[in-house]
Design a protein around this motif. Sequence first.
Motif, PDB file in Angstrom:
ATOM      1  N   MET A  40      89.791  37.921  69.809  1.00 59.12           N
ATOM      2  CA  MET A  40      90.003  39.126  68.753  1.00 59.12           C
ATOM      3  C   MET A  40      90.259  39.813  68.604  1.00 59.12           C
ATOM      4  O   MET A  40      90.625  41.131  67.919  1.00 59.12           O
ATOM      5  CB  MET A  40      88.094  39.125  69.309  1.00 59.12           C
ATOM      6  N   VAL A  41      91.128  40.303  70.252  1.00 60.53           N
ATOM      7  CA  VAL A  41      92.051  42.024  70.097  1.00 60.53           C
ATOM      8  C   VAL A  41      93.136  41.279  69.419  1.00 60.53           C
ATOM      9  O   VAL A  41      93.609  42.476  69.270  1.00 60.53           O
ATOM     10  CB  VAL A  41      92.364  41.321  71.264  1.00 60.53           C
ATOM     11  N   ARG A  42      93.290  40.156  69.548  1.00 60.82           N
ATOM     12  CA  ARG A  42      94.614  39.728  69.082  1.00 60.82           C
ATOM     13  C   ARG A  42      94.890  39.759  67.062  1.00 60.82           C
ATOM     14  O   ARG A  42      95.402  40.057  66.892  1.00 60.82           O
ATOM     15  CB  ARG A  42      95.081  38.333  69.457  1.00 60.82           C
ATOM     16  N   ARG A  43      94.135  39.024  66.769  1.00 58.95           N
ATOM     17  CA  ARG A  43      93.101  39.108  65.481  1.00 58.95           C
ATOM     18  C   ARG A  43      93.531  40.916  64.622  1.00 58.95           C
ATOM     19  O   ARG A  43      93.447  40.970  63.850  1.00 58.95           O
ATOM     20  CB  ARG A  43      91.630  38.856  64.938  1.00 58.95           C
ATOM     21  N   PHE A  44      92.418  41.924  66.386  1.00 63.60           N
ATOM     22  CA  PHE A  44      92.203  43.275  65.238  1.00 63.60           C
ATOM     23  C   PHE A  44      93.661  43.542  65.141  1.00 63.60           C
ATOM     24  O   PHE A  44      94.084  44.572  64.318  1.00 63.60           O
ATOM     25  CB  PHE A  44      91.780  43.869  66.412  1.00 63.60           C
ATOM     26  N   ALA A  45      94.596  44.080  66.128  1.00 64.95           N
ATOM     27  CA  ALA A  45      96.251  44.682  66.057  1.00 64.95           C
ATOM     28  C   ALA A  45      96.411  43.831  65.022  1.00 64.95           C
ATOM     29  O   ALA A  45      97.660  44.793  64.381  1.00 64.95           O
ATOM     30  CB  ALA A  45      96.666  43.842  67.046  1.00 64.95           C
ATOM     31  N   GLU A  46      96.378  42.476  64.623  1.00 61.70           N
ATOM     32  CA  GLU A  46      97.192  41.597  63.456  1.00 61.70           C
ATOM     33  C   GLU A  46      96.982  42.059  62.270  1.00 61.70           C
ATOM     34  O   GLU A  46      97.339  42.761  61.155  1.00 61.70           O
ATOM     35  CB  GLU A  46      97.340  39.936  63.948  1.00 61.70           C
ATOM     36  N   VAL A  47      95.074  41.966  61.573  1.00 63.39           N
ATOM     37  CA  VAL A  47      94.621  42.261  60.221  1.00 63.39           C
ATOM     38  C   VAL A  47      95.203  44.456  60.047  1.00 63.39           C
ATOM     39  O   VAL A  47      94.862  44.433  59.283  1.00 63.39           O
ATOM     40  CB  VAL A  47      92.905  42.782  60.950  1.00 63.39           C
ATOM     41  N   PHE A  48      94.456  45.079  61.553  1.00 63.80           N
ATOM     42  CA  PHE A  48      94.971  46.887  61.337  1.00 63.80           C
ATOM     43  C   PHE A  48      96.439  47.655  61.305  1.00 63.80           C
ATOM     44  O   PHE A  48      96.209  48.564  61.679  1.00 63.80           O
ATOM     45  CB  PHE A  48      93.903  46.997  62.282  1.00 63.80           C
ATOM     46  N   ALA A  49      96.979  46.319  61.471  1.00 64.63           N
ATOM     47  CA  ALA A  49      98.792  47.256  61.670  1.00 64.63           C
ATOM     48  C   ALA A  49      98.688  47.567  60.128  1.00 64.63           C
ATOM     49  O   ALA A  49      98.649  47.175  59.435  1.00 64.63           O
ATOM     50  CB  ALA A  49      99.800  45.946  62.510  1.00 64.63           C
ATOM     51  N   GLY A  50     100.134  49.233  60.895  1.00 60.69           N
ATOM     52  CA  GLY A  50     100.288  49.340  59.051  1.00 60.69           C
ATOM     53  C   GLY A  50      99.737  49.957  58.553  1.00 60.69           C
ATOM     54  O   GLY A  50     100.200  50.542  57.828  1.00 60.69           O
ATOM     55  N   TYR A  51      98.423  50.630  58.681  1.00 59.94           N
ATOM     56  CA  TYR A  51      97.912  51.427  58.111  1.00 59.94           C
ATOM     57  C   TYR A  51      97.503  53.642  59.395  1.00 59.94           C
ATOM     58  O   TYR A  51      98.693  53.333  59.541  1.00 59.94           O
ATOM     59  CB  TYR A  51      96.592  51.465  58.767  1.00 59.94           C
ATOM     60  N   ASP A  52      97.399  53.985  58.305  1.00 62.20           N
ATOM     61  CA  ASP A  52      97.577  55.426  58.491  1.00 62.20           C
ATOM     62  C   ASP A  52      96.230  55.776  59.222  1.00 62.20           C
ATOM     63  O   ASP A  52      96.379  56.382  60.957  1.00 62.20           O
ATOM     64  CB  ASP A  52      97.453  56.363  57.377  1.00 62.20           C
ATOM     65  N   ALA A  53      95.436  55.512  58.922  1.00 67.27           N
ATOM     66  CA  ALA A  53      94.395  54.950  60.438  1.00 67.27           C
ATOM     67  C   ALA A  53      93.218  54.127  59.881  1.00 67.27           C
ATOM     68  O   ALA A  53      93.709  53.524  58.747  1.00 67.27           O
ATOM     69  CB  ALA A  53      93.914  56.172  59.921  1.00 67.27           C
ATOM     70  N   VAL A  54      92.459  54.095  60.505  1.00 66.45           N
ATOM     71  CA  VAL A  54      91.804  53.127  61.261  1.00 66.45           C
ATOM     72  C   VAL A  54      89.969  53.581  61.507  1.00 66.45           C
ATOM     73  O   VAL A  54      90.096  54.199  62.117  1.00 66.45           O
ATOM     74  CB  VAL A  54      91.371  51.465  61.369  1.00 66.45           C
ATOM     75  N   VAL A  55      88.954  53.677  60.446  1.00 70.41           N
ATOM     76  CA  VAL A  55      87.980  54.234  60.398  1.00 70.41           C
ATOM     77  C   VAL A  55      86.454  52.875  60.254  1.00 70.41           C
ATOM     78  O   VAL A  55      86.664  52.514  60.376  1.00 70.41           O
ATOM     79  CB  VAL A  55      87.434  54.859  59.162  1.00 70.41           C
ATOM     80  N   VAL A 109      95.486  50.719  68.565  1.00 77.75           N
ATOM     81  CA  VAL A 109      94.806  51.798  69.088  1.00 77.75           C
ATOM     82  C   VAL A 109      94.762  52.987  68.744  1.00 77.75           C
ATOM     83  O   VAL A 109      93.583  53.756  68.643  1.00 77.75           O
ATOM     84  CB  VAL A 109      94.506  51.101  70.813  1.00 77.75           C
ATOM     85  N   PRO A 110      96.156  54.098  68.684  1.00 79.73           N
ATOM     86  CA  PRO A 110      95.711  55.297  68.817  1.00 79.73           C
ATOM     87  C   PRO A 110      95.484  55.470  67.129  1.00 79.73           C
ATOM     88  O   PRO A 110      95.357  56.854  66.467  1.00 79.73           O
ATOM     89  CB  PRO A 110      97.156  55.540  68.703  1.00 79.73           C
ATOM     90  N   THR A 111      95.427  54.496  66.354  1.00 80.15           N
ATOM     91  CA  THR A 111      95.327  54.644  64.700  1.00 80.15           C
ATOM     92  C   THR A 111      93.701  55.222  64.304  1.00 80.15           C
ATOM     93  O   THR A 111      93.028  54.871  63.468  1.00 80.15           O
ATOM     94  CB  THR A 111      95.465  54.179  63.749  1.00 80.15           C
ATOM     95  N   VAL A 112      93.177  54.320  64.904  1.00 81.79           N
ATOM     96  CA  VAL A 112      91.398  54.436  65.182  1.00 81.79           C
ATOM     97  C   VAL A 112      91.141  55.017  65.730  1.00 81.79           C
ATOM     98  O   VAL A 112      90.724  55.762  66.580  1.00 81.79           O
ATOM     99  CB  VAL A 112      90.801  52.840  66.293  1.00 81.79           C
ATOM    100  N   TYR A 113      89.947  55.499  64.851  1.00 85.35           N
ATOM    101  CA  TYR A 113      88.597  56.585  64.820  1.00 85.35           C
ATOM    102  C   TYR A 113      87.805  56.536  64.372  1.00 85.35           C
ATOM    103  O   TYR A 113      87.041  55.459  63.641  1.00 85.35           O
ATOM    104  CB  TYR A 113      89.696  58.121  64.098  1.00 85.35           C
TER     105      TYR A 113
END
Length: 246
Positions: free
Chosen positions: A58-73, A107-111
Amino acid sequence: MRIALFITCFNDTMFPRTGRAVTALLERLGHTVEFPQGQTCCGQMHFNTGYRPETLPMVRRFAEVFAGYDAVVAPSGSCAGMVRDHHRVVAAQYGDAALAEAVEHVVPTVYELSELLVDVLGVTDVGAYFPHRVTYHPTCHSLRMLRVGDRPLKLLRAVKGIDLVELPAAESCCGFGGTFALKNAEVSNAMLADKMRHVQDTGAEFLCAGDNSCLTHIGGGLSRLRTGVGTMHLAEILASTEGDVR
């Protein structure tokens, strides 16, 4: 900004209106919101109950799916806290160098929602209108893991028409705690009773929080007592406008 919505399992399954509210709110503020279809669970349930190696996919999937965005909310302090505090731990202990690097990038893009609005987008007045008496419960993960502080209150104070009243003993846990409520039902119910009493003491029409899991726990108790007090996620109040007057 190009923002990804991490809806979380609980909201996706039981409270889709919260995700719609987050999207409506951010789009009203001029941002692009995307919903990555490949997203899954953050792994919090597995991690917290001792199945830490099983959290790795699940950690691997999260890092793949949410890569490249300005922010994740995430409209959940609980799940945002899991990603920010524990994904690095899982990647370091059970992953590899490539995963650890990918996690460090995302991780730094997640809020949590209030963090994104106040700290990143620099707004407190989001143009909301909610003419009701409201009290706010700061959920444990947002309070103690993310340390969001008074950011949600700043946003609520700027809502037009709102009568925001302080919740006594606000920082006390509601007793949910995920599996805690199942494993320690009597203690959980005692904590819930205290929280419900404090909510009722405010005379509020609505209890607001940033986690629907806690709102479900408290709201269920308030409903069983037929108090008439409703529950609303922070995003839903902030997304409300004069055209949505209840």
